[in-house]
Design a protein around this motif. Structure first.
Motif, PDB file in Angstrom:
ATOM      1  N   HIS A   1       1.605  -8.425   0.293  1.00 22.18           N
ATOM      2  CA  HIS A   1       2.301  -9.560  -0.316  1.00 22.18           C
ATOM      3  C   HIS A   1       2.109  -9.703  -1.819  1.00 22.18           C
ATOM      4  O   HIS A   1       2.494 -10.729  -2.384  1.00 22.18           O
ATOM      5  CB  HIS A   1       1.832 -10.861   0.351  1.00 22.18           C
ATOM      6  CG  HIS A   1       2.076 -10.897   1.819  1.00 22.18           C
ATOM      7  ND1 HIS A   1       3.328 -11.070   2.368  1.00 22.18           N
ATOM      8  CD2 HIS A   1       1.228 -10.762   2.873  1.00 22.18           C
ATOM      9  CE1 HIS A   1       3.236 -11.044   3.687  1.00 22.18           C
ATOM     10  NE2 HIS A   1       1.975 -10.855   4.020  1.00 22.18           N
ATOM     11  N   TYR A   2       1.545  -8.727  -2.500  1.00 28.57           N
ATOM     12  CA  TYR A   2       1.246  -8.907  -3.924  1.00 28.57           C
ATOM     13  C   TYR A   2       2.503  -9.173  -4.750  1.00 28.57           C
ATOM     14  O   TYR A   2       2.460  -9.875  -5.754  1.00 28.57           O
ATOM     15  CB  TYR A   2       0.468  -7.725  -4.500  1.00 28.57           C
ATOM     16  CG  TYR A   2       1.234  -6.432  -4.579  1.00 28.57           C
ATOM     17  CD1 TYR A   2       1.956  -6.097  -5.721  1.00 28.57           C
ATOM     18  CD2 TYR A   2       1.231  -5.542  -3.518  1.00 28.57           C
ATOM     19  CE1 TYR A   2       2.665  -4.917  -5.793  1.00 28.57           C
ATOM     20  CE2 TYR A   2       1.922  -4.356  -3.583  1.00 28.57           C
ATOM     21  CZ  TYR A   2       2.636  -4.046  -4.721  1.00 28.57           C
ATOM     22  OH  TYR A   2       3.331  -2.871  -4.788  1.00 28.57           O
ATOM     23  N   ARG A   3       3.644  -8.644  -4.324  1.00 28.64           N
ATOM     24  CA  ARG A   3       4.890  -8.849  -5.081  1.00 28.64           C
ATOM     25  C   ARG A   3       5.337 -10.314  -5.056  1.00 28.64           C
ATOM     26  O   ARG A   3       6.047 -10.764  -5.942  1.00 28.64           O
ATOM     27  CB  ARG A   3       6.006  -7.976  -4.535  1.00 28.64           C
ATOM     28  CG  ARG A   3       5.794  -6.505  -4.791  1.00 28.64           C
ATOM     29  CD  ARG A   3       6.911  -5.668  -4.173  1.00 28.64           C
ATOM     30  NE  ARG A   3       6.640  -4.255  -4.274  1.00 28.64           N
ATOM     31  CZ  ARG A   3       6.969  -3.502  -5.325  1.00 28.64           C
ATOM     32  NH1 ARG A   3       7.575  -4.048  -6.347  1.00 28.64           N
ATOM     33  NH2 ARG A   3       6.677  -2.228  -5.343  1.00 28.64           N
ATOM     34  N   GLU A   4       4.907 -11.044  -4.044  1.00 31.89           N
ATOM     35  CA  GLU A   4       5.265 -12.458  -3.919  1.00 31.89           C
ATOM     36  C   GLU A   4       4.306 -13.350  -4.704  1.00 31.89           C
ATOM     37  O   GLU A   4       4.554 -14.541  -4.839  1.00 31.89           O
ATOM     38  CB  GLU A   4       5.249 -12.865  -2.441  1.00 31.89           C
ATOM     39  CG  GLU A   4       6.189 -12.047  -1.582  1.00 31.89           C
ATOM     40  CD  GLU A   4       5.757 -12.022  -0.118  1.00 31.89           C
ATOM     41  OE1 GLU A   4       4.980 -12.905   0.309  1.00 31.89           O
ATOM     42  OE2 GLU A   4       6.194 -11.101   0.584  1.00 31.89           O
ATOM     43  N   GLN A   5       3.224 -12.787  -5.164  1.00 31.80           N
ATOM     44  CA  GLN A   5       2.170 -13.507  -5.881  1.00 31.80           C
ATOM     45  C   GLN A   5       1.739 -14.768  -5.139  1.00 31.80           C
ATOM     46  O   GLN A   5       1.827 -15.885  -5.659  1.00 31.80           O
ATOM     47  CB  GLN A   5       2.604 -13.830  -7.304  1.00 31.80           C
ATOM     48  CG  GLN A   5       2.780 -12.595  -8.151  1.00 31.80           C
ATOM     49  CD  GLN A   5       2.926 -12.931  -9.617  1.00 31.80           C
ATOM     50  OE1 GLN A   5       2.399 -13.913 -10.098  1.00 31.80           O
ATOM     51  NE2 GLN A   5       3.637 -12.072 -10.329  1.00 31.80           N
ATOM     52  N   PRO A   6       1.244 -14.603  -3.923  1.00 29.02           N
ATOM     53  CA  PRO A   6       0.796 -15.777  -3.164  1.00 29.02           C
ATOM     54  C   PRO A   6      -0.458 -16.380  -3.804  1.00 29.02           C
ATOM     55  O   PRO A   6      -1.174 -15.705  -4.533  1.00 29.02           O
ATOM     56  CB  PRO A   6       0.476 -15.195  -1.787  1.00 29.02           C
ATOM     57  CG  PRO A   6       0.100 -13.779  -2.074  1.00 29.02           C
ATOM     58  CD  PRO A   6       0.963 -13.362  -3.234  1.00 29.02           C
ATOM     59  N   SER A   7      -0.710 -17.631  -3.505  1.00 31.30           N
ATOM     60  CA  SER A   7      -1.925 -18.262  -4.020  1.00 31.30           C
ATOM     61  C   SER A   7      -3.111 -17.802  -3.166  1.00 31.30           C
ATOM     62  O   SER A   7      -2.950 -17.370  -2.019  1.00 31.30           O
ATOM     63  CB  SER A   7      -1.803 -19.788  -3.960  1.00 31.30           C
ATOM     64  OG  SER A   7      -1.835 -20.226  -2.616  1.00 31.30           O
ATOM     65  N   ILE A   8      -4.281 -17.917  -3.733  1.00 30.57           N
ATOM     66  CA  ILE A   8      -5.500 -17.554  -3.000  1.00 30.57           C
ATOM     67  C   ILE A   8      -5.652 -18.464  -1.790  1.00 30.57           C
ATOM     68  O   ILE A   8      -6.084 -18.020  -0.723  1.00 30.57           O
ATOM     69  CB  ILE A   8      -6.734 -17.643  -3.933  1.00 30.57           C
ATOM     70  CG1 ILE A   8      -6.572 -16.716  -5.147  1.00 30.57           C
ATOM     71  CG2 ILE A   8      -8.020 -17.339  -3.169  1.00 30.57           C
ATOM     72  CD1 ILE A   8      -6.295 -15.269  -4.817  1.00 30.57           C
ATOM     73  N   GLU A   9      -5.258 -19.723  -1.940  1.00 28.16           N
ATOM     74  CA  GLU A   9      -5.341 -20.666  -0.821  1.00 28.16           C
ATOM     75  C   GLU A   9      -4.469 -20.210   0.349  1.00 28.16           C
ATOM     76  O   GLU A   9      -4.880 -20.299   1.501  1.00 28.16           O
ATOM     77  CB  GLU A   9      -4.929 -22.084  -1.271  1.00 28.16           C
ATOM     78  CG  GLU A   9      -5.917 -22.751  -2.196  1.00 28.16           C
ATOM     79  CD  GLU A   9      -5.860 -22.252  -3.642  1.00 28.16           C
ATOM     80  OE1 GLU A   9      -4.857 -21.606  -4.041  1.00 28.16           O
ATOM     81  OE2 GLU A   9      -6.828 -22.487  -4.377  1.00 28.16           O
ATOM     82  N   GLN A  10      -3.270 -19.733   0.053  1.00 24.16           N
ATOM     83  CA  GLN A  10      -2.378 -19.252   1.118  1.00 24.16           C
ATOM     84  C   GLN A  10      -2.986 -18.055   1.839  1.00 24.16           C
ATOM     85  O   GLN A  10      -2.942 -17.973   3.067  1.00 24.16           O
ATOM     86  CB  GLN A  10      -1.023 -18.860   0.535  1.00 24.16           C
ATOM     87  CG  GLN A  10      -0.194 -20.015   0.038  1.00 24.16           C
ATOM     88  CD  GLN A  10       1.028 -19.536  -0.747  1.00 24.16           C
ATOM     89  OE1 GLN A  10       0.984 -18.508  -1.412  1.00 24.16           O
ATOM     90  NE2 GLN A  10       2.113 -20.308  -0.667  1.00 24.16           N
ATOM     91  N   LEU A  11      -3.526 -17.128   1.069  1.00 27.13           N
ATOM     92  CA  LEU A  11      -4.111 -15.935   1.674  1.00 27.13           C
ATOM     93  C   LEU A  11      -5.354 -16.295   2.479  1.00 27.13           C
ATOM     94  O   LEU A  11      -5.564 -15.770   3.581  1.00 27.13           O
ATOM     95  CB  LEU A  11      -4.432 -14.903   0.595  1.00 27.13           C
ATOM     96  CG  LEU A  11      -3.219 -14.337  -0.150  1.00 27.13           C
ATOM     97  CD1 LEU A  11      -3.659 -13.465  -1.314  1.00 27.13           C
ATOM     98  CD2 LEU A  11      -2.320 -13.555   0.795  1.00 27.13           C
ATOM     99  N   ALA A  12      -6.185 -17.187   1.951  1.00 29.57           N
ATOM    100  CA  ALA A  12      -7.400 -17.602   2.663  1.00 29.57           C
ATOM    101  C   ALA A  12      -7.037 -18.275   3.978  1.00 29.57           C
ATOM    102  O   ALA A  12      -7.692 -18.051   5.004  1.00 29.57           O
ATOM    103  CB  ALA A  12      -8.222 -18.537   1.786  1.00 29.57           C
TER     104      ALA A  12
END
Length: 141
Positions: free
Chosen positions: A66-77
């Protein structure tokens, strides 16, 4: 220890030299025991570090996907099932960098790859990596 005790209680010629040597031997033996205990604890210790490694691997897989979407750290966590603070702590402990640094490193790697190996313009690379405008991408890069 018994030999040190005996030498200390019964002074003899060369006592100081022998006590220094025995003390050095004791220090070496203790450091070996500590090193062995550390290896054993890593091998047979609690599974918390294994769980942490699993979380880090899951995080790295999410970054890759998902790096192309630049998710927030909170979303990934949240997808991993941990708090962002805990994820950041795990990343620092196990990877030596913050969670955000790991995400940014992946973005930079892809940007370098695209700029080097394709004919894409900065604007096109910026768009492909989810930046809102090329100027922000340029500052980031």
């Amino acid at each position: 220890m018994a030999q040190i005790d005996q030498e200390y209680r019964q002074p003899a010629p060369g006592r100081n030299s022998l006590l220094e040597a025995l003390t050095q031997v004791l220090v070496v033996e203790l450091s070996r025991l500590c090193a062995y205990a550390g290896r054993t604890a890593k091998r047979y210790g609690p599974r918390q570090s294994d769980k942490g490694r699993q979380h880090l691997e899951h995080y790295q897989a999410l970054i890759e996907a998902h790096y192309r979407e630049q998710p927030s750290i909170e979303q990934l966590a949240e997808q991993i099932g941990v708090s962002s603070a805990h994820l950041n702590l795990l990343c620092r402990q196990l990877a030596g960098r913050s969670a955000l640094q790991l995400l940014h490193e992946r973005l930079l790697l892809e940007a370098k790859r695209q700029l080097t190996y394709t004919n894409m313009t900065i604007g096109q690379v910026s768009d492909s990596l989810g930046f809102s405008e090329p100027a922000y991408f340029t500052r980031f890069f």
